[in-house]
Design a protein around this motif. Sequence first.
Motif, PDB file in Angstrom:
ATOM      1  N   VAL A  21      27.825 -22.156  31.134  1.00  0.00           N
ATOM      2  CA  VAL A  21      27.127 -20.849  31.228  1.00  0.00           C
ATOM      3  C   VAL A  21      28.409 -20.099  30.360  1.00  0.00           C
ATOM      4  CG1 VAL A  21      26.857 -19.114  32.806  1.00  0.00           C
ATOM      5  CG2 VAL A  21      26.036 -20.984  33.036  1.00  0.00           C
ATOM      6  N   ALA A  22      29.251 -20.004  30.621  1.00  0.00           N
ATOM      7  CA  ALA A  22      30.754 -19.402  29.979  1.00  0.00           C
ATOM      8  C   ALA A  22      30.880 -19.725  28.489  1.00  0.00           C
ATOM      9  CB  ALA A  22      32.315 -20.046  30.630  1.00  0.00           C
ATOM     10  N   GLN A  23      30.724 -21.256  27.749  1.00  0.00           N
ATOM     11  CA  GLN A  23      30.190 -21.709  26.788  1.00  0.00           C
ATOM     12  C   GLN A  23      29.410 -20.347  25.983  1.00  0.00           C
ATOM     13  OE1 GLN A  23      30.483 -26.077  27.273  1.00  0.00           O
ATOM     14  NE2 GLN A  23      32.212 -25.597  25.706  1.00  0.00           N
ATOM     15  N   ALA A  24      28.253 -20.638  26.973  1.00  0.00           N
ATOM     16  CA  ALA A  24      27.132 -19.680  25.760  1.00  0.00           C
ATOM     17  C   ALA A  24      27.277 -18.571  25.907  1.00  0.00           C
ATOM     18  CB  ALA A  24      25.314 -20.617  27.055  1.00  0.00           C
ATOM     19  N   ASP A  25      28.366 -17.605  26.865  1.00  0.00           N
ATOM     20  CA  ASP A  25      28.600 -16.455  26.258  1.00  0.00           C
ATOM     21  C   ASP A  25      27.681 -15.622  26.679  1.00  0.00           C
ATOM     22  OD1 ASP A  25      30.670 -15.201  25.009  1.00  0.00           O
ATOM     23  OD2 ASP A  25      29.237 -14.735  22.978  1.00  0.00           O
ATOM     24  N   ALA A  75      16.663  -7.097  30.604  1.00  0.00           N
ATOM     25  CA  ALA A  75      15.836  -5.881  29.574  1.00  0.00           C
ATOM     26  C   ALA A  75      16.244  -4.989  28.454  1.00  0.00           C
ATOM     27  CB  ALA A  75      15.414  -4.777  30.977  1.00  0.00           C
ATOM     28  N   VAL A  76      17.791  -5.051  28.695  1.00  0.00           N
ATOM     29  CA  VAL A  76      18.964  -4.511  28.116  1.00  0.00           C
ATOM     30  C   VAL A  76      19.156  -5.419  26.506  1.00  0.00           C
ATOM     31  CG1 VAL A  76      19.402  -2.127  28.785  1.00  0.00           C
ATOM     32  CG2 VAL A  76      20.693  -4.580  29.192  1.00  0.00           C
ATOM     33  N   GLY A  77      18.943  -6.054  26.973  1.00  0.00           N
ATOM     34  CA  GLY A  77      19.222  -7.284  26.280  1.00  0.00           C
ATOM     35  C   GLY A  77      20.329  -8.272  26.324  1.00  0.00           C
ATOM     36  N   ALA A  78      21.166  -8.120  27.180  1.00  0.00           N
ATOM     37  CA  ALA A  78      22.281  -8.948  27.178  1.00  0.00           C
ATOM     38  C   ALA A  78      21.802 -10.188  27.764  1.00  0.00           C
ATOM     39  CB  ALA A  78      22.909  -8.077  28.470  1.00  0.00           C
ATOM     40  N   ARG A  79      22.412 -11.405  27.029  1.00  0.00           N
ATOM     41  CA  ARG A  79      21.958 -12.833  27.990  1.00  0.00           C
ATOM     42  C   ARG A  79      22.443 -13.205  29.534  1.00  0.00           C
ATOM     43  NH1 ARG A  79      24.280 -17.219  23.983  1.00  0.00           N
ATOM     44  NH2 ARG A  79      22.388 -16.538  22.655  1.00  0.00           N
ATOM     45  N   MET A 106      15.883 -14.986  30.939  1.00  0.00           N
ATOM     46  CA  MET A 106      17.358 -15.423  31.270  1.00  0.00           C
ATOM     47  C   MET A 106      17.703 -16.142  31.408  1.00  0.00           C
ATOM     48  SD  MET A 106      16.461 -13.567  35.208  1.00  0.00           S
ATOM     49  CE  MET A 106      15.195 -12.314  34.372  1.00  0.00           C
ATOM     50  N   VAL A 107      18.225 -17.085  32.263  1.00  0.00           N
ATOM     51  CA  VAL A 107      18.743 -18.666  32.939  1.00  0.00           C
ATOM     52  C   VAL A 107      19.485 -18.645  34.124  1.00  0.00           C
ATOM     53  CG1 VAL A 107      19.398 -21.299  32.375  1.00  0.00           C
ATOM     54  CG2 VAL A 107      18.501 -19.772  30.053  1.00  0.00           C
ATOM     55  N   ASN A 153      19.703 -25.672  26.348  1.00  0.00           N
ATOM     56  CA  ASN A 153      18.582 -25.614  26.502  1.00  0.00           C
ATOM     57  C   ASN A 153      17.994 -24.858  26.910  1.00  0.00           C
ATOM     58  OD1 ASN A 153      19.173 -29.496  26.984  1.00  0.00           O
ATOM     59  ND2 ASN A 153      19.445 -28.309  24.900  1.00  0.00           N
ATOM     60  N   ALA A 154      17.925 -24.444  27.898  1.00  0.00           N
ATOM     61  CA  ALA A 154      17.199 -23.644  29.250  1.00  0.00           C
ATOM     62  C   ALA A 154      17.593 -21.696  28.126  1.00  0.00           C
ATOM     63  CB  ALA A 154      17.833 -23.313  29.734  1.00  0.00           C
ATOM     64  N   PHE A 155      18.693 -21.526  27.737  1.00  0.00           N
ATOM     65  CA  PHE A 155      19.136 -20.054  26.992  1.00  0.00           C
ATOM     66  C   PHE A 155      18.323 -21.004  25.829  1.00  0.00           C
ATOM     67  CE2 PHE A 155      22.898 -19.575  29.642  1.00  0.00           C
ATOM     68  CZ  PHE A 155      22.774 -17.834  30.260  1.00  0.00           C
TER      69      PHE A 155
END
Lengths: 395, 97
Positions: A21-25, A75-79, A106-107, A153-155
């Motif tokens: 999750v951290a690596q996916a930034d 909704a504001v476009g944040a991962r 979201m994941v 994969n999920a993101f």
Amino acid sequence: MSEIGKGRKGIEVSIAMADAVAQADVDVIAAYPITPQTHIVEHLADIVANGELDAEFVPVESEHSAMSVCCGSAAVGARTFTSTSSQGLALMSEIFIIAAAMRLPMVMALANRSLSSPLSIWNDHTDVMMVRDAGWIHFFVENGQEAYDGIFNAFRMSEDPGVMLPVAVNLDGFIMTHMVEPVEYVDGELIKKYLPEFKMKNALHPDNPVSMGCFAMPEIYTEAQMSREVGIKDAYPTIVKAWDEWGALTGRHYKPIETYRTDDADYCIITMGSFGETAMEVADMLREEGEKVGVVKIRLWRPFPMEEFRKSVLGKKYLIVLDRAISFGSQGGPVAMELRSALYGQKDAPVVVNYVAGLAGRDVSRKDFRNIILEGKKKAVSGHTDGFTLYGLRG
Amino acid sequence: MAKPIDEITWQELGIGAVVTEIGNSVQYKTGSWRSERPVVKKEHCIKCGVCWLFCPDMSIVQTPEGHFTANLEFCKGCGICAKECPVGCITMQGEEA
Ligand code: SF4
Ligand code: SF4
């Protein structure tokens, strides 16, 4: 971007997932701790607090709030990432459904655990089956590597502009979350190549106001439901592509339906989640005894890969389906129900025998698998295929 | 909304049924739910505005002469205005079936 390096590590699956999750930034993590998900979010809280990841960690007061924060941030476009389990999922279920309906990417790492009562902290699939029809993409992982890979994969699936759906990565609580396993990490370059920046269409912004989750009259609700149904079905090719591209980059290939020794099999055992690894071992053992048994593993649960499933069991005489939950008052386990309906009316459809086992973490050993497969075969041959059998039940 | 709500197809709905046009709730006509409508006897109305204050749907509007009357495109026929009017000049009358 976090500095977690690549390479092979012996690591607890929960920690590996948090690292992914951290690596996916990720930009926002909102979660409330619940067994057996705890290590995932605790580790993420550490990573953020240590300044290793530039993200908001929102330590909410309940799961209902966790999912509400996630909806706002998506909704504001944040991962966005969250993780829960069992009662936590039940508490957030109101907003959980809304996240899918509003098409908010979201994941979630869903550490599968039984629902109360009786109160249990151990694993089965009663929690995920409660939200089966919520409209999320659900897939199951069966070892630490799959859990780690599954986050990327999920993101990728979730944020694809043609998908825009929340994705749950299901992993069996304790059986996987608390295991130490070898996991091959990927590096930042590969992630950058694989996971483009998240661009939310119609993101909430003062310059471009939109309304989400509006009131709908009977005149339009039906159309909104159809749009959801088509949305999740249309996500299918993107899901497959996300796995295919991951396979090309890492050599680790994932498919919606996985098969093991099914080509020349007369019959198959069907599993979902961590049952799959034991099933393969037992199939090997039984093969040596002359049983022509194969294993079919369901990785993608929603959208259900109907055609791939049908193809995977084409020409088999019978299927022994192993469920980890009961749909009370019905034919039995939700997986068997799904498969029976997928096969109904198909030419020469295999006969389905349903077992439910491993409830609330009750161990299902290789011996148990052997019993289930051989007993199930007998039931199929003698035509005792109605309903289900609760394996190992006393009384 | 470019189209009336009962003509929009599922393909025309934005992803997640997001509404990109602001302030379009005025196009949601809720008046068809009503089984009774409020009728004001103007000659008895003291223009106090109590009906306007109490209407839960903000369906009471003031006429140029200062009387108050229901906007029947939104009035749901709940009868609260008739109940609250201090001079009893609002009566609820059945809608044609
Ligand atoms: S009947 Fe109800 S909705 Fe209609 S104007 Fe009176 S208070 Fe408003
Ligand atoms: S409450 Fe009655 S008297 Fe007062 S403004 Fe409304 S209709 Fe007129």
